[in-house]
Design an enzyme around this catalytic site. Structure first.
Site, PDB file in Angstrom:
ATOM      1  N   CYS A   1       0.826  -1.204   0.000  1.00  0.00           N
ATOM      2  CA  CYS A   1       0.000   0.000   0.000  1.00  0.00           C
ATOM      3  C   CYS A   1       0.866   1.262   0.000  1.00  0.00           C
ATOM      4  CB  CYS A   1      -0.878   0.019   1.237  1.00  0.00           C
ATOM      5  SG  CYS A   1      -1.810  -1.499   1.440  1.00  0.00           S
TER       6      CYS A   1
ATOM      7  N   ARG B   1       2.614   0.918  -6.064  1.00  0.00           N
ATOM      8  CA  ARG B   1       2.727   0.100  -4.854  1.00  0.00           C
ATOM      9  C   ARG B   1       1.497  -0.761  -4.606  1.00  0.00           C
ATOM     10  NH1 ARG B   1       6.805   1.955  -1.150  1.00  0.00           N
ATOM     11  NH2 ARG B   1       5.741   0.770   0.445  1.00  0.00           N
TER      12      ARG B   1
ATOM     13  N   TRP C   1      -3.308  -2.383  -1.657  1.00  0.00           N
ATOM     14  CA  TRP C   1      -3.062  -3.702  -2.235  1.00  0.00           C
ATOM     15  C   TRP C   1      -3.633  -4.670  -1.213  1.00  0.00           C
ATOM     16  CZ3 TRP C   1      -0.112  -8.113  -1.001  1.00  0.00           C
ATOM     17  CH2 TRP C   1       0.103  -9.000  -2.071  1.00  0.00           C
TER      18      TRP C   1
ATOM     19  N   ASN D   1      -0.333   0.866   6.183  1.00  0.00           N
ATOM     20  CA  ASN D   1       0.406  -0.062   5.326  1.00  0.00           C
ATOM     21  C   ASN D   1       0.979  -1.116   6.263  1.00  0.00           C
ATOM     22  OD1 ASN D   1       2.071  -1.332   3.490  1.00  0.00           O
ATOM     23  ND2 ASN D   1       3.528   0.370   3.318  1.00  0.00           N
ATOM     24  N   GLY D   2       0.681  -2.387   6.034  1.00  0.00           N
ATOM     25  CA  GLY D   2       1.171  -3.443   6.919  1.00  0.00           C
ATOM     26  C   GLY D   2       0.050  -4.409   7.252  1.00  0.00           C
TER      27      GLY D   2
ATOM     28  N   GLU E   1      14.583 -15.736 -14.700  1.00  0.00           N
ATOM     29  CA  GLU E   1      14.175 -14.333 -14.710  1.00  0.00           C
ATOM     30  C   GLU E   1      13.268 -14.058 -15.932  1.00  0.00           C
ATOM     31  OE1 GLU E   1      13.909 -12.093 -12.750  1.00  0.00           O
ATOM     32  OE2 GLU E   1      13.833 -10.219 -13.850  1.00  0.00           O
TER      33      GLU E   1
ATOM     34  N   LYS F   1       9.381 -12.799 -15.704  1.00  0.00           N
ATOM     35  CA  LYS F   1       8.889 -11.584 -16.375  1.00  0.00           C
ATOM     36  C   LYS F   1       7.673 -11.919 -17.230  1.00  0.00           C
ATOM     37  CE  LYS F   1      10.464  -9.144 -14.587  1.00  0.00           C
ATOM     38  NZ  LYS F   1      11.516  -9.155 -13.610  1.00  0.00           N
TER      39      LYS F   1
ATOM     40  N   GLU G   1       4.566 -12.621 -15.005  1.00  0.00           N
ATOM     41  CA  GLU G   1       3.945 -11.536 -14.254  1.00  0.00           C
ATOM     42  C   GLU G   1       3.296 -10.465 -15.114  1.00  0.00           C
ATOM     43  OE1 GLU G   1       6.610  -9.484 -11.565  1.00  0.00           O
ATOM     44  OE2 GLU G   1       8.269  -9.704 -12.942  1.00  0.00           O
TER      45      GLU G   1
ATOM     46  N   HIS H   1      14.599 -35.358 -17.831  1.00  0.00           N
ATOM     47  CA  HIS H   1      14.149 -36.007 -16.591  1.00  0.00           C
ATOM     48  C   HIS H   1      12.684 -35.707 -16.297  1.00  0.00           C
ATOM     49  CE1 HIS H   1      18.178 -37.360 -15.826  1.00  0.00           C
ATOM     50  NE2 HIS H   1      18.624 -36.121 -16.040  1.00  0.00           N
TER      51      HIS H   1
ATOM     52  N   LYS I   1       4.498  -3.436  -6.044  1.00  0.00           N
ATOM     53  CA  LYS I   1       5.923  -3.224  -6.278  1.00  0.00           C
ATOM     54  C   LYS I   1       6.778  -3.705  -5.113  1.00  0.00           C
ATOM     55  CE  LYS I   1       9.536  -1.808  -8.442  1.00  0.00           C
ATOM     56  NZ  LYS I   1       9.995  -2.774  -9.473  1.00  0.00           N
TER      57      LYS I   1
HETATM   58  C1  F6R Z   1       9.516  -9.276 -10.211  1.00  0.00           C
HETATM   59  C2  F6R Z   1       9.620  -8.473  -9.017  1.00  0.00           C
HETATM   60  C3  F6R Z   1       9.524  -9.156  -7.701  1.00  0.00           C
HETATM   61  C4  F6R Z   1      10.579  -8.565  -6.741  1.00  0.00           C
HETATM   62  C5  F6R Z   1      10.419  -9.169  -5.342  1.00  0.00           C
HETATM   63  C6  F6R Z   1      11.496  -8.694  -4.397  1.00  0.00           C
HETATM   64  O1  F6R Z   1       9.635  -8.506 -11.363  1.00  0.00           O
HETATM   65  O2  F6R Z   1       9.758  -7.287  -9.080  1.00  0.00           O
HETATM   66  O3  F6R Z   1       9.688 -10.520  -7.834  1.00  0.00           O
HETATM   67  O4  F6R Z   1      11.849  -8.838  -7.252  1.00  0.00           O
HETATM   68  O5  F6R Z   1       9.162  -8.829  -4.826  1.00  0.00           O
HETATM   69  O6  F6R Z   1      11.495  -7.312  -4.286  1.00  0.00           O
HETATM   70  P1  F6R Z   1      12.752  -6.525  -3.711  1.00  0.00           P
HETATM   71  O7  F6R Z   1      13.862  -6.714  -4.670  1.00  0.00           O
HETATM   72  O8  F6R Z   1      12.298  -5.107  -3.587  1.00  0.00           O
HETATM   73  O9  F6R Z   1      13.059  -7.149  -2.381  1.00  0.00           O
END
Ligand code: F6R
Length: 615
Positions: A2, A27, A77, A102-103, A487, A491, A494, A510, A610
């Protein structure tokens, strides 16, 4: 998670609240809301489900403008309770207290049952409403708002960043944080709060970063802060280095696109003053780094999501270059295990935000298990929980990353980790001067190589059409490229909502090879390294099962093209450090263009936030 913004000013606060919410929308974006104390000290609240734009439309459609000099706002969120108007913040108790949170309040059910007995009623399913009622109840026995909040928070288990206003104290905001970020913006004839300094950059550059457990009373001309023990404290005012333009889209359509193309500069900025002509600057990790790195015997890396993928690449580098054992684990698992942490461990947390709750808690757990370990965080956020908790900090200078899907934070983390492997290798004498220079030269080439890789965008865009009707994809790589495949798969998942998996190419036989048919696109990464021959055999295995393939290769890899196989040379002469960073670029571009074709919300994909500051 949030986002919070608020302020006390001598002007109308509403437009600032909306602007702040727009900047914080990355966020969390399932609902938003704001509340303002009007001239006659009554609350005026607006809340909407969905994007901040819906809240703006809601405000425009009103007969009576919402106006006032003091207010708080929130983007949500959802954790407890579905996205709905009644669950959107701000929440109000008895027309006396209103707050944004937030929390997560973990013991909210017990608190709620107690409050029901005291006659409080609930209009939401959130864990937040109990906070408002607890403060309202505390106000009966306390003579100030801040004292009421101090009393109320004693009953909470969990995490919170809170902005609180009261119709009985119309000249102030009370703000407090535990486990969730919160900053105070210091203005002229105004003071503000926000969960992230970016929300306030248009009004101030001066910030106070509240410490864990701090509580502040914020008036137009005075800020008073107490620590978790109730002692009056002085916290430093820090001038933010962030520039306002850094958080705008400029000529790009999406933040993710902008951030992909910012990578040459982000890498350049991350390297600045961290390398000399032919060597790494070990003190870039902190003045104690040389001593700590010389003494460590093993490394434990903890991270989540994209940062975890960077950690996997680092394991290869640390073992190969620094000749030091390295384990990597996701934070949400590590924090609940009973791990063994040997003396001489360097415990590294990787995090773009520096605030990811699982990562922060894993670090705290590790320090409890063995207080003798040394800790390093690699983060993009200077004033974050991780930096405060760690012995050493390395800041990636990626600049603000707004797109929810991480791009430049990942590549700059890899740069930091390459510098780390080289620093430890140098101190442990596992690399000589020539090898160190070789790594430094590779790092210097990165911005140019990334630019070359970005030139493949047109071709990648064409290929993205192949994914229009696909529901799954498989990413293959060997060695560090397995982590890059992970990775790439993350991407694609998501932002385009296509199910994607990454496999070490040698592991296909396997099990996963059973999945392969013409409906399963396979994306493979083929650097020109010692595993190339083996990878080529794996590609044949896949091809003979009828898959449509895309291979991103080093020009010197010379992967033989077959039917329904597209081989795209990215650039040439990549080494063990440059290759994983460079092969990340086409995968980012691919997921971006597939998302455009799938018409998803690229910068704000569904269900994601985020910075995951709750469990
Ligand atoms: C994927 C992404 C998330 C963050 C994860 C950790 O694109 O952004 O998987 O990498 O939530 O976030 P940080 O790096 O801020 O701890």
């Amino acid at each position: 998670m949030c986002g919070i913004v608020g302020g006390v000013t001598n002007k109308d606060i509403t437009s600032l609240l909306l602007e702040g919410l727009n900047r914080l929308e990355y966020r969390g974006y399932d609902s938003s809301g704001l509340i303002v104390l009007s001239k006659n000290n009554t609350f005026n609240r607006a809340r909407s489900v969905g994007k901040v734009q819906n809240l703006e439309d809601n405000l425009k459609a009103r007969d009576h403008k919402i106006e006032g000099n003091i207010g708080i706002a929130h983007t949500r969120w959802a954790t407890h309770g579905e996205p709905s108007i009644s669950n959107a913040h701000p929440h109000i108790s008895k027309n006396s207290v209103s707050l944004v949170h937030n929390g997560i309040i973990e013991n909210y059910i017990d608190l709620k049952n107690n409050q029901l007995k005291k006659g409080y009623s609930f209009s939401s399913d959130t864990d937040t409403e109990v906070i408002a009622h607890a403060i309202d109840f505390a106000m009966k026995s306390c003579s100030t708002l801040i004292a009421s909040v101090q009393l109320a928070i004693k009953s909470f288990t969990g995490s919170y960043g809170l902005g609180i206003i009261s119709s009985k104290y119309p000249d102030q905001i009370v703000a407090t944080r535990k486990g969730s970020p919160l900053v105070i913006g210091v203005g002229k004839n105004a003071n503000y709060i926000a969960s992230d300094q970016m929300a306030l950059l248009s009004v101030t550059k001066e910030f106070i970063f509240l410490e864990e457990g701090d509580i502040a009373e914020i008036k137009i001309d005075k800020i008073t802060i107490y620590d978790s023990e109730g002692n009056l404290v002085n916290r430093k005012i820090i001038t933010s280095q962030l520039k306002e333009g850094q958080v705008d889209l400029g000529n790009y359509d999406h933040f993710m696109q902008k951030e992909i193309f910012e990578q040459p500069q982000a890498v350049r900025d991350t390297l600045e003053s961290r390398i000399t002509n032919d060597s790494v600057v070990i003190s870039a990790f902190g003045y104690k780094a040389e001593k700590i790195f010389s003494e460590i015997k093993q490394v434990q890396i903890i991270a989540c999501g994209t940062s975890y993928n960077a950690g996997i690449v680092a394991k290869y580098w640390l073992e190969d270059i620094a000749k030091i054992t390295c384990n990597v684990e996701v934070a949400s698992e590590y924090r609940y295990r009973r791990p063994i942490l040997l003396n001489g461990t360097l415990f590294i947390t990787l995090s773009q935000s520096g605030e990811t709750a699982d990562t922060v808690e894993a670090l705290k757990t590790a320090k409890k298990i063995n207080s003798d370990i040394s800790t390093l965080c690699i983060t993009n956020s200077a004033e974050s929980s991780l930096t405060r908790l760690s012995d050493l900090t390395f800041l990636t200078h990626a600049g603000p990353e707004i797109g929810v899907a991480s791009t430049k934070a990942f590549t700059t983390q890899l740069v930091a980790l390459a510098l780390l492997a080289c620093s430890i290798g140098k101190l442990k004498k596992s690399i000589n001067k020539k090898q160190e220079k070789g790594i430094v030269d590779g790092l210097k080439r990165l911005p140019g190589l990334i630019n070359e890789a970005l030139l493949q965008e047109t071709q990648i865009k064409k290929l993205s059409t192949r994914f229009k009707n696909k529901n799954s994809a498989l990413f293959l790589g060997r060695g560090t490229m397995h982590a890059i495949a992970m990775e790439g798969a993350l991407k694609l998942k998501e932002i385009s909502y296509i199910h994607a998996e990454a496999y070490p190419a040698g592991e296909l036989k396997h099990g996963p090879i059973a999945l392969i048919d013409e409906n399963m696109p396979v994306i493979a990464i083929a650097p020109n390294d010692e595993l190339l021959g083996k990878l080529k055999s794996n590609l044949h295995e896949v091809k003979s099962r009828g898959s449509q393939m895309i291979v991103f290769e080093d020009e010197n890899s010379k992967v033989e093209s077959m039917d329904a196989m597209e081989v795209i040379p990215i650039t040439s002469n990549l080494g063990r450090i440059t290759a994983p960073i460079i092969f990340t670029i086409p995968l980012q571009l691919l997921s971006y263009h597939v998302a455009l074709i799938k018409k998803t919300d690229v910068d704000k994909p569904r269900n994601l936030a985020k910075s995951v500051t709750v469990e």
